[in-house]
Motif scaffolding. Structure first.
Motif, PDB file in Angstrom:
ATOM      1  N   ARG A 269       0.717  -1.171   0.101  1.00  0.00           N
ATOM      2  CA  ARG A 269      -0.151  -0.024  -0.180  1.00  0.00           C
ATOM      3  C   ARG A 269       0.710   1.249  -0.031  1.00  0.00           C
ATOM      4  NH1 ARG A 269      -5.664   0.782   0.450  1.00  0.00           N
ATOM      5  NH2 ARG A 269      -6.208  -1.137   1.128  1.00  0.00           N
ATOM      6  N   GLU A 270       2.197   1.027   0.508  1.00  0.00           N
ATOM      7  CA  GLU A 270       3.072   2.221   0.431  1.00  0.00           C
ATOM      8  C   GLU A 270       3.307   2.840  -0.850  1.00  0.00           C
ATOM      9  OE1 GLU A 270       6.320   1.633   2.498  1.00  0.00           O
ATOM     10  OE2 GLU A 270       5.543   1.452   4.526  1.00  0.00           O
ATOM     11  N   PHE A 271       3.280   1.704  -1.880  1.00  0.00           N
ATOM     12  CA  PHE A 271       3.724   1.806  -3.315  1.00  0.00           C
ATOM     13  C   PHE A 271       2.380   2.401  -4.044  1.00  0.00           C
ATOM     14  CE2 PHE A 271       3.651   0.129  -7.589  1.00  0.00           C
ATOM     15  CZ  PHE A 271       4.604   0.869  -8.338  1.00  0.00           C
TER      16      PHE A 271
ATOM     17  N   PRO B 188      -4.469   3.473  -3.094  1.00  0.00           N
ATOM     18  CA  PRO B 188      -5.786   3.244  -3.318  1.00  0.00           C
ATOM     19  C   PRO B 188      -6.052   1.890  -3.487  1.00  0.00           C
ATOM     20  CG  PRO B 188      -5.223   4.294  -5.180  1.00  0.00           C
ATOM     21  CD  PRO B 188      -3.752   4.528  -4.260  1.00  0.00           C
ATOM     22  N   ASP B 189      -7.231   1.383  -2.984  1.00  0.00           N
ATOM     23  CA  ASP B 189      -7.722   0.152  -3.214  1.00  0.00           C
ATOM     24  C   ASP B 189      -7.704  -0.250  -4.727  1.00  0.00           C
ATOM     25  OD1 ASP B 189      -8.224  -0.381  -0.478  1.00  0.00           O
ATOM     26  OD2 ASP B 189     -10.269  -0.406  -0.693  1.00  0.00           O
ATOM     27  N   THR B 190      -7.053  -1.418  -5.024  1.00  0.00           N
ATOM     28  CA  THR B 190      -7.167  -1.839  -6.297  1.00  0.00           C
ATOM     29  C   THR B 190      -8.414  -2.508  -6.701  1.00  0.00           C
ATOM     30  OG1 THR B 190      -4.918  -2.102  -7.082  1.00  0.00           O
ATOM     31  CG2 THR B 190      -6.374  -3.823  -8.195  1.00  0.00           C
ATOM     32  N   ILE B 191      -9.165  -2.038  -7.855  1.00  0.00           N
ATOM     33  CA  ILE B 191     -10.592  -2.783  -8.197  1.00  0.00           C
ATOM     34  C   ILE B 191     -10.187  -3.630  -9.400  1.00  0.00           C
ATOM     35  CG2 ILE B 191     -12.808  -2.354  -8.846  1.00  0.00           C
ATOM     36  CD1 ILE B 191     -13.015   0.418  -7.224  1.00  0.00           C
TER      37      ILE B 191
ATOM     38  N   GLY C 252     -12.595  -2.489  -3.282  1.00  0.00           N
ATOM     39  CA  GLY C 252     -13.012  -0.924  -3.247  1.00  0.00           C
ATOM     40  C   GLY C 252     -14.503  -0.823  -2.927  1.00  0.00           C
ATOM     41  N   GLY C 253     -14.925  -2.004  -2.095  1.00  0.00           N
ATOM     42  CA  GLY C 253     -16.533  -1.785  -1.572  1.00  0.00           C
ATOM     43  C   GLY C 253     -17.309  -2.650  -2.793  1.00  0.00           C
TER      44      GLY C 253
ATOM     45  N   LYS D 236      -5.314  -5.967   4.170  1.00  0.00           N
ATOM     46  CA  LYS D 236      -5.788  -4.615   3.653  1.00  0.00           C
ATOM     47  C   LYS D 236      -4.790  -3.689   4.287  1.00  0.00           C
ATOM     48  CE  LYS D 236      -9.858  -4.191   2.179  1.00  0.00           C
ATOM     49  NZ  LYS D 236      -9.748  -5.114   0.810  1.00  0.00           N
ATOM     50  N   GLY D 237      -4.344  -3.583   5.374  1.00  0.00           N
ATOM     51  CA  GLY D 237      -3.484  -2.675   6.032  1.00  0.00           C
ATOM     52  C   GLY D 237      -2.253  -2.451   5.166  1.00  0.00           C
ATOM     53  N   GLN D 238      -1.507  -3.713   4.849  1.00  0.00           N
ATOM     54  CA  GLN D 238      -0.154  -3.547   4.046  1.00  0.00           C
ATOM     55  C   GLN D 238      -0.340  -3.487   2.554  1.00  0.00           C
ATOM     56  OE1 GLN D 238       2.579  -6.680   5.169  1.00  0.00           O
ATOM     57  NE2 GLN D 238       0.829  -7.465   6.398  1.00  0.00           N
ATOM     58  N   SER D 239      -1.621  -3.847   1.896  1.00  0.00           N
ATOM     59  CA  SER D 239      -1.463  -4.070   0.498  1.00  0.00           C
ATOM     60  C   SER D 239      -2.938  -3.407  -0.132  1.00  0.00           C
ATOM     61  CB  SER D 239      -1.542  -5.617   0.183  1.00  0.00           C
ATOM     62  OG  SER D 239      -1.502  -5.651  -1.344  1.00  0.00           O
ATOM     63  N   HIS D 240      -2.819  -3.046  -1.219  1.00  0.00           N
ATOM     64  CA  HIS D 240      -3.952  -2.294  -1.991  1.00  0.00           C
ATOM     65  C   HIS D 240      -4.835  -3.503  -2.853  1.00  0.00           C
ATOM     66  CE1 HIS D 240      -1.574  -2.856  -5.609  1.00  0.00           C
ATOM     67  NE2 HIS D 240      -0.628  -2.704  -4.977  1.00  0.00           N
TER      68      HIS D 240
END
Lengths: 337, 337, 337, 337
Positions: free
Chosen positions: D74-76, D79-82, D92-93, D259-263
């Motif tokens: 997620r640092e890279f 936003p959430d990948t859809i 993304g929901g 989810k904390g570490q990755s998108h």
């Protein structure tokens, strides 16, 4: 101890971190890296509450550098500790051969087994008087009667005796009869019990808990040592795993692992580790080859009538055979039985 | 119970097997199959010593058919048991919201936290006075002083209180102050302690051991029930696994698994399961969605100064937020908080 | 196979169960017990789809009686299988001493290491050309170049060579250079790969998966044997556990456990099991004492410059020492190196 | 990266360490502490071969500070990948409801199941054509025939389809029929296969290996992303544990942990996690409550005749019920189905 800060740590956060570090008695040395800032803390990792630095806003990771145990560590005490159980020595090249039934059932029963294991070369007799059973409906042990029998039979065959103590209230009673306390796997983190046997000044056989790491085991030993009792023998008896064809999984590497970090002797218990007589001999030999200071085996002359854990007991004839092989192995590597 | 015989079982062995089976009170029904002979035993699998049939020569496998626990089973007691902790009901659609600090540290400290968790909707206050710490050098709890503070603060905010009892010798003392005993994960198989709280006639919060199966947990509950105390609330708090980014691994399926087999309530403890405040909210919600009868969360208003387990404590503001989400979830599924 | 029916199974359900049982080719024998009805099925447990009986309404439990593997079983093939890798024999008292670097890095590098391990008594040379690395950014092996070097150096020192094959498309290429395929732990259940090496008619070193049971391992061997290739050597290399001070946990009891059930040789790999050079010697000896048919050790003359897994490599001098001890052990127990 | 030196490190050793550190491209910053000397390395932890510093004489510990994966972090990518699977969006929901039989068995069979799961609200159809079976004697899937059926039925009900690919040689074939590749748990570290699907530019459902950590899972995703394919959906499906009443143990905390570490989106698979239809509904709801981006459930209208994994399949009526509860839950938390 080393703190790794978050990339987005604010200068207020960093200031607060440095303050808290100093309050705890450390001298902080911040180092600004290419990707992260770290703070090296000069001081003792075992400072009370040092783990709390982990929760400070701005801190991402905390790396501990020193061991959490001290008295049990080889850094603190270089030579191998040799524990004396009656006239039997354990450690420093002396192997403990602990054998006997899971539970003391009767005078005649224990006598028959003791006679056989003594003849085979066992040097400590075991037998449970207080039994930790998964079910409340299983045989719970003979209590004091069992202790009396154990003592008498041990004396008859000149074997020192070890038996489990499960409750702080039993320590005094057990101390009256036994030469060595056993702390079972389920009680490895019963800290009040550890303190109590630590004060009792008798040797302790401390079994590794089923989900305990080697470090956890050494921390539990530290509880006993911290009370002034350094006569502790550790026991690797297998941990829980997904493998379902054996009762537990013996962590064979725990033997050299413990011996590298600690001066305390460590033995193996292939009976509880495998739960299967067909596997006990090979695992016992493996333990000795890996450097264990002894082997703990449950023996019963009539497993089909045992009141506890019959299915994992070795018959005396098979124990004779294992002992012959262990003796050969001990000679090969210069150990004394 | 079913015995599977070895292909090479002799007729003498088979005869001996049938004799022993009858001695134990079973009626044997041998069936000769294409590849193996089996013997079905008519009778009660929980007959004492039935497991010993496993060691008879000629027997290859023993299959148990009946459950090993009885009083804790849903077959024995169909409806959900509802446990009363002071005025808080747990089970049967009533959710226990247990919150508070890991350890009681001071009157002011506990008061501040209790005020916040009460406002957020907690209905049982927790706080340790006797602390099982891995290291002998860590804070071990305030003892009776802690119990007094817990009682007083609980009364002030009209919250019943739960606290851990670690040793049989503490049971009477703890009973004087607390509304509910907690048996910690490390003591789940401290059988003397289970018997003691079984006789104390106060509700018990029994936490699953770190390497205990669901069946082991129910067997430990059986110990308490067998003493006549049926006010037991189980707690899933995670087991040991190879995953190293969380403190333990919460076995979420244990919730429906227990509820299918037992009438006892079961709650989740995401604090000990994860050891990470960032994961606690999601895991708490998961527990409730899976059907748990409550949630146990450690809350501290200043984790960086907590005397025990600060790193896993949730801040009161975050606890407020979790409670809001739990409330929404409870409403969606018709549960009462 | 035995079905245990639910206490509330209706007569329609029971009728349907009996019908399905017969459709699958079993002969059902219902037995009405005191608490449950069971149905013994006369026939072969390995009948396709027999596991489906578990889902029939009214069925509570299914107990399997026969082993799921056949060709790999000792019942099927009594004597120890001896596998020939070039001129080296493995099994039946012959120990394989497999040694070499984790990865083939260069001709000079491999030559230097091969010279040393040959002198110490190794009888099979290992070296990876295709490397399964957790990170896509790590060194992935030299590919065919690595195979050429391995072959050439192996010939130079008259050591047969083993190397890992990771992908079905590499089988033909690897077969051209190597005397033995290695299937790594991560591919133990890569079934297409197992089939492919099963058809290739070269010996296979099959490593146990990190979360595989002994039964899973034997089932994977069965895949290879079922293709007509019975030259399979199993390898215990440790499984995942909660213990975090070693890379994996070697299941020492797997050695006698496999040897009881199967005729295939099995060796130990203390390098991957522990990941720590300080523990490798003790665990290697334990493996041989437990009856293993060989030892697999990674050796590197300059671990600090190794391109893969340097931290777990043993220095040649230490390998000399381990080999001396293994030799003593082998003599003590009448094994040939 | 931080090196902790041994207390007895000599000055020659320290000099050599500093040299090697610089050769690797780091800038060393030694800090002399009260009990140990540490060396902080300014530079990138992911520098090739940095792990080798661990083997230098005089080094006791190496602490890594940076994450080992990058593209998946997620640092890279904040936003959430859809991920788009046909017209179904995941992440993304947006919740993926993947359902279908374990294996494609016939056109009629799949049609009947697809009709029901579509009606219940499933938005992706699953079905195996290549089946990884523990036993070589079990049904191995219909192969291309199965793919054709899956495609046709998917089109009929306007459901995109996902199916497992087990072997690099199947990738092209599977790509011709499926909208999404599934990489099964047993192949999570089949790195050649990961590279192959990484190049195929179709979405990938990557299941967590049975003994893989969350970090291992993200490293395997990194393999796919590193080939240029960022359409990866992760799947938590349980890991191996000692609990023997369920097939695996679902790591519920993996959802917020990932989810904390990755998108990347992550879904849960309660079917493989539990292996028990009676536990699937509760675990499915738990997954959604914990924040999962979807649920994968195996559904069969006649589990007793399923050719693969029948015992864990949910009946369509029960799937209807679960979907109703999931919908309620999704609404409560503002997710789209």
């Amino acid at each position: 101890m080393i703190l790794v800060l978050r990339t987005d740590a604010t200068s207020e956060q960093i200031e607060h971190i440095l303050e808290r570090v100093e309050e705890l008695g450390f001298e902080p040395r911040p180092i600004r890296g290419e990707f992260r800032t770290i703070v090296a803390l000069i001081g003792d990792d075992n400072t009370p509450h040092a783990e709390l630095l982990e929760v400070l806003p701005g801190v991402e990771q905390v790396h501990r550098i020193l061991k959490a145990f001290k008295l049990a560590s080889r850094e603190f005490h270089k030579p191998d500790t040799i524990v004396s159980v009656g006239m039997t020595k354990v450690g420093g090249g002396n192997l403990a051969m602990i054998a006997g039934p899971c539970a003391v059932e009767s005078m005649e029963g224990l006598d028959a087994i003791a006679k056989r294991v003594k003849a085979a070369g066992a040097n400590i007799l075991r037998g449970g008087a207080f039994k930790p059973r998964t079910s409340p409906y299983s045989f719970q042990g003979l209590g004091e009667k069992g202790l009396q029998i154990l003592r008498e039979v041990g004396d008859r065959y000149r074997l020192p005796v070890v038996t489990e103590v499960m409750d702080t209230r039993q320590v005094e009673l057990v101390a009256r009869y036994a030469d060595m306390f056993q702390i079972g796997a389920r009680n490895m983190q019963n800290f009040d019990l550890l303190k109590e046997v630590g004060q009792a000044r008798k040797p302790v056989l401390l079994k590794r808990g089923m989900s305990s790491t080697v470090k956890d085991l050494l921390m539990s030993a530290e509880y006993i040592l911290a009370e002034g009792n350094d006569q502790v023998v550790l026991c690797e008896r297998g941990v829980r795993s997904f493998e379902d064809s054996t009762r537990n999984m013996l962590d064979i590497s725990a033997i050299p692992n413990v011996k590298g970090q600690s001066h305390l002797p460590i033995i193996v218990d292939p009976s509880h580790a495998t739960g299967r007589p067909d596997l006990i001999p090979a695992v016992a030999l493996a333990g000795v080859a890996a450097g264990a200071d002894g082997v703990h085996i449950e023996v019963h002359d009539c497993p089909e009538k045992a009141l506890s854990d019959g299915p994992q007991a070795l018959l005396p004839d098979l124990y004779d055979q294992v002992m012959k092989d262990i003796r050969k192995l001990a000679e090969t590597f210069g150990k004394r039985l």
